[in-house]
Design a protein around this motif. Structure first.
Motif, short mmCIF file in Angstrom:
data_model
loop_
_atom_site.label_atom_id
_atom_site.label_comp_id
_atom_site.label_asym_id
_atom_site.label_seq_id
_atom_site.Cartn_x
_atom_site.Cartn_y
_atom_site.Cartn_z
N GLY A 36 -41.07 15.62 16.84
CA GLY A 36 -41.89 15.55 15.64
C GLY A 36 -41.17 14.93 14.45
N THR A 37 -39.99 14.39 14.71
CA THR A 37 -39.17 13.89 13.60
C THR A 37 -39.71 12.59 13.02
N GLY A 38 -40.44 11.81 13.80
CA GLY A 38 -40.97 10.55 13.28
C GLY A 38 -41.85 10.78 12.07
N GLN A 39 -42.79 11.69 12.19
CA GLN A 39 -43.67 12.00 11.08
C GLN A 39 -42.89 12.60 9.91
N PHE A 40 -41.92 13.45 10.23
CA PHE A 40 -41.11 14.07 9.17
C PHE A 40 -40.30 13.01 8.41
N ILE A 41 -39.73 12.06 9.14
CA ILE A 41 -38.96 10.99 8.49
C ILE A 41 -39.86 10.18 7.58
N VAL A 42 -41.04 9.82 8.07
CA VAL A 42 -41.97 9.04 7.24
C VAL A 42 -42.31 9.81 5.98
N ARG A 43 -42.67 11.06 6.14
CA ARG A 43 -43.07 11.87 4.98
C ARG A 43 -41.93 12.03 3.98
N SER A 44 -40.75 12.34 4.47
CA SER A 44 -39.61 12.60 3.57
C SER A 44 -39.04 11.33 2.97
N ALA A 45 -38.81 10.34 3.80
CA ALA A 45 -38.13 9.13 3.34
C ALA A 45 -39.05 8.21 2.54
N ALA A 46 -40.35 8.34 2.68
CA ALA A 46 -41.25 7.52 1.88
C ALA A 46 -41.13 7.90 0.41
N ARG A 47 -40.79 9.15 0.16
CA ARG A 47 -40.60 9.62 -1.21
C ARG A 47 -39.26 9.17 -1.78
N ASP A 48 -38.26 9.08 -0.89
CA ASP A 48 -36.90 8.71 -1.31
C ASP A 48 -36.32 7.80 -0.23
N THR A 49 -36.49 6.49 -0.39
CA THR A 49 -36.08 5.54 0.65
C THR A 49 -34.58 5.51 0.89
N SER A 50 -33.79 6.10 0.01
CA SER A 50 -32.35 6.14 0.23
C SER A 50 -32.00 7.05 1.41
N LEU A 51 -32.93 7.88 1.86
CA LEU A 51 -32.70 8.79 2.98
C LEU A 51 -32.89 8.12 4.34
N ILE A 52 -33.52 6.97 4.38
CA ILE A 52 -33.94 6.37 5.64
C ILE A 52 -32.77 6.15 6.60
N GLY A 53 -31.72 5.50 6.15
CA GLY A 53 -30.60 5.19 7.04
C GLY A 53 -30.00 6.43 7.66
N GLU A 54 -29.71 7.42 6.82
CA GLU A 54 -29.09 8.65 7.31
C GLU A 54 -30.04 9.45 8.20
N TYR A 55 -31.31 9.54 7.82
CA TYR A 55 -32.27 10.29 8.62
C TYR A 55 -32.49 9.63 9.99
N VAL A 56 -32.71 8.33 9.98
CA VAL A 56 -32.98 7.64 11.25
C VAL A 56 -31.74 7.64 12.14
N PHE A 57 -30.58 7.37 11.57
CA PHE A 57 -29.35 7.37 12.37
C PHE A 57 -29.12 8.73 13.02
N ASN A 58 -29.27 9.80 12.25
CA ASN A 58 -29.05 11.13 12.80
C ASN A 58 -30.14 11.54 13.77
N ALA A 59 -31.37 11.09 13.55
CA ALA A 59 -32.44 11.37 14.51
C ALA A 59 -32.15 10.68 15.84
N LEU A 60 -31.66 9.45 15.78
CA LEU A 60 -31.29 8.74 17.02
C LEU A 60 -30.15 9.46 17.73
N ALA A 61 -29.15 9.89 16.95
CA ALA A 61 -28.00 10.59 17.54
C ALA A 61 -28.42 11.93 18.14
#
Length: 181
Positions: A9-34
């Motif tokens: 369910g992290t895809g939807q969570f990343i979209v919701r969270s990182a759309a508000r603060d795009t500086s989170l995208i790299g760290e969120y996506v990288f850690n979700a992949l890991a």
């Protein structure tokens, strides 16, 4: 079901969270992949063990193995696509997704026409998932590189934040396929 769990369910969570603060995208996506990479391996092993336990044929187990490869490709590609969606950059992702589907279906039809073994047809079907994975990864590469540090505390945030979306996905899947049972 294994593929739904792999997504967490992290895809939807990343979209919701990182759309508000795009500086989170790299760290969120990288850690979700890991987080998801070892999970996909564990779930694949569980799927194969369950198939063996249930006495499925060697051919069916081979198809399940190929399906697990597809699960890994789609899980990783979907995570990258979530980062792009948070950045509102879905145009190229949509185009590459369409290209992938056309290429895949053409290759599957060719495999059927060539009368390939069903396991090979399944392998052809999932192998072109590399197209979206590569395209999405290339688009998000700089952002991923900027956020490329493992943060186990963030894993907890991703799992807990994605949990409601995971539960909803499971419920929808069960509801939509209950007639099979």
């Amino acid at each position: 079901f294994f593929g739904i769990v792999a997504g967490l369910g992290t895809g939807q969570f990343i979209v919701r969270s990182a759309a508000r603060d795009t500086s989170l995208i790299g760290e969120y996506v990288f850690n979700a992949l890991a987080l998801k990479a070892p999970l996909v391996v564990i779930l694949s092993a569980a799927a194969l063990a369950l198939a063996w336990f249930l006495g499925y044929s060697r051919e069916t187990c081979s198809i399940i193995l190929v399906g697990c490869l597809g699960m890994g490709l789609s899980t990783m590609s979907g995570t990258l696509a979530a980062g792009l969606q948070a950045e509102q950059r879905m145009g190229k992702t949509a185009v590459w997704g369409a290209v992938e589907r056309y290429v895949t279906m053409s290759a599957v039809l060719a495999a059927f026409a060539a009368r390939l073994h069903i396991v090979l047809v399944a392998l052809v079907d999932v192998s072109f998932g590399v197209i979206s994975l590569t395209a999405n990864g290339a688009q998000l590469f700089r952002t991923l590189r900027a956020g490329a540090r493992i943060d186990f505390r963030l894993w907890r945030v991703l799992v807990l934040g994605g949990a409601p979306f995971l539960v909803w996905s499971v419920a929808l899947t069960i509801y939509g396929s209950i007639d099979v049972t």
